[in-house]
Enzyme design. Structure first.
Site, PDB file in Angstrom:
ATOM      1  N   TYR A   1      -5.227  26.131 -21.120  1.00  0.00           N
ATOM      2  CA  TYR A   1      -5.368  24.678 -21.298  1.00  0.00           C
ATOM      3  C   TYR A   1      -6.836  24.299 -21.504  1.00  0.00           C
ATOM      4  CZ  TYR A   1      -4.739  19.692 -20.393  1.00  0.00           C
ATOM      5  OH  TYR A   1      -4.715  18.311 -20.511  1.00  0.00           O
TER       6      TYR A   1
ATOM      7  N   LYS B   1      -8.594  22.423 -24.798  1.00  0.00           N
ATOM      8  CA  LYS B   1      -9.274  21.133 -24.727  1.00  0.00           C
ATOM      9  C   LYS B   1     -10.742  21.243 -25.122  1.00  0.00           C
ATOM     10  CE  LYS B   1      -5.754  18.647 -23.742  1.00  0.00           C
ATOM     11  NZ  LYS B   1      -5.256  17.657 -24.735  1.00  0.00           N
TER      12      LYS B   1
END
Length: 302
Positions: free
Chosen positions: A165, A169
């Site tokens: 993740y 990002k």
């Protein structure tokens, strides 16, 4: 002071910029940030168009937004994204802004974990943003155009089990910074949203796991922040075409001292990670949104 006014230096009140009349496309609009933002923008007079993969939820959000136009769309499919963006833009009669919000999360032990978790995360969170930007670019390259990319504090502060993740990002942060420069001559602007752990299913389903609790001693690092202030920040950004927004407020302080904050995280989590990693390698988890089948694009990880 209410949401529609702000106080000047002399104490008088002045109106805040409005979103009324703006034509805004939102990806990942079936739940969480996307759904809440769509409803609030509609309530304040914006014209929204929605896309996502959870059709029943998406249809309900669209109904709450005055029967706003919506489409099923897998952002990991570039041809589908192009087709849907063109269709929804035509229904809106043009486009003033896009909110690149679609994203998924799932814990991953980098060593010994399932590599398909990283592949799928990048397919949606990075390639999905790129395909969206590529599709909306011609419609937003004008003086009033605006792109709002939902990044995360995870782009700057990296935690165990959140590597996939965080990588995604950080990648969209880089895409946004690059696009800002490439769009400047058109008059369009690009903004980046950095949110901490918000009270959404993304947080609870993505990282509220036994392995994470074993490492952190609780479900979250900083505690769940309410969703409302983040949605208000997105609305202000769309009205003002802001460069950066954060929620909660302290996220801006962490971003300012990234290296120090990461060192503090490294130090505070020096114990207990090994046990959590063992749990993560066998703990049954799923992505925050069930994904459609698609051809793997990261052949080295397949």
């Amino acid at each position: 002071m209410n949401a529609s006014t702000a106080r000047t230096r002399r104490g008088r009140r002045r109106p805040i910029s409005r979103v009324a009349g703006k034509r805004i496309l939102i990806t990942g609009a079936a739940r969480g940030i996307g759904a809440a933002l769509a409803r609030q923008l509609h309530a304040h007079g914006a014209h929204v168009a929605l896309l996502g993969i959870e059709e029943s939820l998406l249809a309900q959000v669209a109904a709450d937004c005055g029967d706003a136009p919506w489409r099923y769309c897998d952002v990991g499919d570039p041809a589908q994204v192009q087709r849907v963006v063109n269709s929804l833009t035509a229904e809106l009669g043009g486009l003033d802004a896009v909110v690149c919000n679609a994203g998924i999360a799932r814990q991953l032990a980098l060593l010994g974990g399932d590599p398909s978790v990283l592949e799928e995360t990048l397919a949606v969170n990075v390639l999905g943003v790129y395909y969206t930007l590529r599709a909306v670019g011609p419609h937003l390259a004008h003086d009033n155009g605006y792109v709002l990319i939902i990044s995360s504090l995870a782009a700057a502060i990296h935690l165990p089990l959140a590597g996939a993740y965080s990588a995604s990002k950080a990648a969209v942060e880089a895409l946004g910074d690059t696009l800002r420069i490439e769009l400047r001559h058109t008059g369009a602007k690009v903004g980046m949203a950095y949110f901490a752990e918000l009270d959404t299913e993304m947080t609870s389903r993505g990282f509220g796991t036994e392995a994470a609790r074993s490492i952190l001693g609780r479900s979250t690092v900083s505690g769940l922040a309410p969703l409302g202030p983040a949605i208000d920040a997105c609305e202000r950004a769309l009205a003002r075409r802001s460069r950066r927004i954060v929620s909660p407020y302290w996220v801006s302080l962490v971003l300012w001292c990234r290296p120090l904050a990461q060192r503090l995280v490294d130090y505070s989590l020096r114990d207990g990670v090994a046990g959590g990693l063992e749990i993560a390698r066998t703990e049954p988890t799923a992505f925050t949104t069930e994904q459609p089948s698609r051809t793997p694009r990261m052949r080295g990880l397949a």
